[in-house]
Write an enzyme that holds these catalytic residues in place. Structure first.
Site, PDB file in Angstrom:
ATOM      1  N   HIS A 165       0.835  -1.209   0.000  1.00 42.23           N
ATOM      2  CA  HIS A 165       0.000   0.000   0.000  1.00 42.23           C
ATOM      3  C   HIS A 165       0.864   1.252   0.000  1.00 42.23           C
ATOM      4  O   HIS A 165       1.402   1.647   1.028  1.00 42.23           O
ATOM      5  CB  HIS A 165      -0.942   0.001   1.211  1.00 42.23           C
ATOM      6  CG  HIS A 165      -1.720  -1.283   1.321  1.00 42.23           C
ATOM      7  ND1 HIS A 165      -2.827  -1.542   0.549  1.00 42.23           N
ATOM      8  CD2 HIS A 165      -1.496  -2.391   2.066  1.00 42.23           C
ATOM      9  CE1 HIS A 165      -3.277  -2.762   0.824  1.00 42.23           C
ATOM     10  NE2 HIS A 165      -2.489  -3.298   1.730  1.00 42.23           N
ATOM     11  N   SER A 217       0.362   4.464  -2.709  1.00 45.38           N
ATOM     12  CA  SER A 217      -0.542   5.590  -2.974  1.00 45.38           C
ATOM     13  C   SER A 217      -1.896   5.418  -2.290  1.00 45.38           C
ATOM     14  O   SER A 217      -2.656   6.375  -2.173  1.00 45.38           O
ATOM     15  CB  SER A 217      -0.755   5.743  -4.483  1.00 45.38           C
ATOM     16  OG  SER A 217       0.467   6.069  -5.110  1.00 45.38           O
ATOM     17  N   GLU A 255       6.409  10.810  -0.877  1.00 46.88           N
ATOM     18  CA  GLU A 255       5.468  11.803  -0.340  1.00 46.88           C
ATOM     19  C   GLU A 255       4.406  12.185  -1.375  1.00 46.88           C
ATOM     20  O   GLU A 255       4.104  13.353  -1.570  1.00 46.88           O
ATOM     21  CB  GLU A 255       6.210  13.037   0.153  1.00 46.88           C
ATOM     22  CG  GLU A 255       7.391  12.647   1.005  1.00 46.88           C
ATOM     23  CD  GLU A 255       7.398  13.296   2.360  1.00 46.88           C
ATOM     24  OE1 GLU A 255       6.471  14.055   2.650  1.00 46.88           O
ATOM     25  OE2 GLU A 255       8.326  13.001   3.116  1.00 46.88           O
TER      26      GLU A 255
END
Lengths: 392, 247
Positions: A143, A145, A371
């Site tokens: 997992h 995005s 990020e």
């Protein structure tokens, strides 16, 4: 003639929008980077080692949690100051900026924003001084995005929480003293836990063989029936909003950091183009070189203005997550394009470790993905203007 | 103990130097200013002494107009306790020394540190003139400085060696290279703390000017480099003889 070879690139007189204090912050961090980062950073990248001794020094200069309250031993600065610090650190190397980003935005920020007073008193002063190192666990093997589907979970065992799961691509995890770990409780609600090093069942193996961010330590966080004390739960947040607010702060810093890497590449290319002669003239004489320089300067200037405006919005607590996404995406892509074009201007010399361009370019390949990936940020903007989520 | 440290507001060493007003004035367009490197070392050494536990109150002082306050703020961010700006455009060394001597007289200071010379006009006169105004000892171009019991110790570089000097208080000393290891960089906490420190602006005392600058000259531009092939020694000799006229 506007000389952009040395000093701070400021084609649109953006310095006039900064305070005297901001200029001193920028100059001080630049001086610090020139002395502490630049002399050895190429060696660290070659050897795939991290200059971990700099973490304490980052704390000494006040680059860890610059916007965290003075009450907890941090400088208590505004968000433009934070941005300028990130810009100058990333001019040195993305690895250094990443350490400061993670410690500031992903570890200190959630403790200040969501932690109890006891947690703040216990951890923030040490994190601000660089006496302890923090990591942030959100991304999992399955997992990235889609963090909402995370599998890491904890159950209430009365006098402690029992944590199980794994996180990966975690900056500084192998050397971290604490990790802010986002996991689901028995009701499936995402909560934050401060997991301290040394707990039984908690390991943090290093991820090796990276061709990007080679001067930064990356690893996993593995939890195998880890008993986390109950007082280590962040009490004041629930749901994905918690990690997303942390990422907003970090992505904002990245939007500024990219300016530093880009400016370093551009200045290197401009200097080289004035000195390197072909056909008896400096290669800066050629229209195709000037086109590259002019386009890079235009892109950098636009990105600087976007970062500055976003900083003002952050200071006024008005910046939206979508605006932050746009700036992160735009500025990192800008920096990567400038790194690639600058590399072209240097020709074969562009790949040499004697110049910083290839190192920045390789680093930026991580920054464009971590990020929030380049594509996901685009979809966030798409969602913001259409109201239709394209990533679900 | 109270120290006064003179803080020069000088162009960054990478500045492009130009003149205006018929070459009598320095053109300040696009110039970034810094603390004079020798004064920076002076302040750093005082901060090191203070950090080692000596009770030392450090006042940074500058003669200059409002634009020099950013430079004084940097001194405060580095760790000076307070700052004084004497509100006038500094003219010559005699004028500056007179202003600083007056502040020293009125402030119960124990000693003064200056840089050994400013890096813009390379005067190197202010420290000696202050000492004369105040009739106190002066140790110029010190490379080592310590506060001892009731006196101060210095080292100076002299031809072929070192000179070890001691002085009673009060005194003036000018910092040379090695006065401190490397200049202190202001930290973020120091920059924030500087906001709360006092920066006092005072009016100058009257002093007639003793000197005036009639003209500045830039060094002659360096001629372009001529490359001579290593196997063409005759051409090299001809150029050295006919063009450079050195053989």
């Amino acid at each position: 003639m506007k000389n952009i070879e040395n000093g701070f690139i400021d084609y649109f007189n953006i310095d006039e929008l900064l305070t005297e204090e901001h200029l001193l912050i920028r100059k001080s961090v630049r001086d610090w980077v020139n002395i502490n980062v630049l002399p050895d950073i190429d060696k660290y990248n070659h050897e795939h080692e991290s200059p971990v001794h700099l973490i304490k020094k980052l704390g000494d200069i006040g680059a860890l949690g610059p916007f965290i309250s003075e009450k907890y031993g941090a400088p208590g600065m505004d968000y433009i100051s934070y941005g300028l610090i990130m810009q100058e650190l990333e001019r040195g190397d993305t690895a250094i900026r990443s350490t400061a980003s993670v410690q500031s935005s992903l570890v200190m920020y959630p403790i200040q924003a969501f932690g109890s007073e006891t947690q703040k008193q216990k951890f923030l002063p040490k994190l601000a001084k660089g006496e302890i190192v923090g990591a942030f666990g959100l991304t999992e093997p399955n997992h990235g995005s889609d963090p909402g589907s995370m599998e890491t979970k904890f159950v209430d065992k009365g006098d402690h929480y029992l944590l199980n799961g794994a996180k990966m691509w975690i900056t500084n995890s192998p050397i971290a003293d604490i990790a802010i770990v986002w996991a689901k409780n028995e009701e499936g609600v995402v909560k934050g836990l401060i997991v301290e090093k040394g707990l039984e069942g908690f390991t943090a193996p290093e991820t090796k063989n990276k061709w990007s961010l080679r001067a930064s330590i990356t690893g996993e966080l593995v939890f195998d029936n880890v008993k986390v004390p109950k007082e280590n739960l962040l009490p004041n947040v629930k749901g994905l909003k918690g990690p997303m607010m942390c990422l907003n702060s970090a992505r904002y810093g990245i939007a500024w950091g990219a300016l530093g890497a880009a400016a370093d590449c551009l200045q290197t290319a401009v200097k080289y183009s004035m000195e390197r002669k072909q056909f008896n003239v400096p290669i800066a004489s050629f229209q195709l070189t000037q086109k590259k320089i002019a386009e890079m300067l235009t892109e950098l200037t636009s990105a600087q203005l976007m970062a500055w405006r976003l900083g003002k919005l952050m200071n006024d607590n008005k910046a939206t997550p979508s605006q932050i996404s746009m700036a992160k995406r735009n500025n990192v892509f800008m920096a990567l394009k400038i790194a690639r074009e600058s590399r072209q201007i240097l020709g074969a010399m562009g790949i040499s470790g004697d110049y910083p361009i290839m190192r920045h370019m390789m680093n930026l390949e991580s920054v464009i993905t971590y990020e929030g990936t380049h594509d996901i940020h685009l979809l966030i903007t798409g969602f913001d203007v259409t109201g239709i989520p394209a990533f679900k | 103990m109270k120290a006064l440290i003179c803080i020069g507001h000088v162009p960054d060493t990478t500045s492009k130097i130009r003149f205006t007003d018929n070459d009598t004035k320095f053109d300040t367009t696009d110039i970034q200013y810094i603390i004079g490197p020798y004064e920076e070392l002076g302040l750093t050494r005082l901060l090191d002494i203070k950090d080692a536990g000596t009770d030392l109150h450090i006042t940074a002082i500058n003669v200059g107009l409002k634009e020099t306050e950013a430079t004084l703020r940097k001194a405060l961010a580095m760790g000076a306790d307070e700052a004084v700006r004497i509100d006038i455009d500094p003219t010559d060394a005699f004028f500056v020394a007179k202003q600083i001597a007056e502040v020293f007289k009125n402030g119960e200071y124990d000693f003064i540190v200056t840089g050994k010379e400013s890096i813009d006009y390379n005067g190197g006169q202010v420290d000696g003139m202050i000492a004369e105004f105040l009739n106190i000892p002066s140790v110029t171009g010190a490379t080592k400085f310590d506060l001892l019991e009731g006196k101060a110790g210095f080292e100076r570089e002299i031809d072929g060696g070192k000179e070890v000097v001691e002085s009673v208080f009060p005194f003036v000393t000018s910092a040379g290279k090695d006065f401190a290891k490397e200049p202190r960089i202001p930290g973020m906490r120091g920059i924030m703390a500087a906001r709360r420190k006092k920066l006092e602006v005072i009016t100058p005392v009257e002093q007639n000017l003793k000197t005036e600058v009639s003209k500045h000259y830039l060094p002659a531009a360096k001629p372009a480099c001529k490359m001579v092939s290593p196997d063409n020694v005759e051409e090299l000799v001809r150029l050295l003889h006919e063009e450079a006229k050195i053989i």
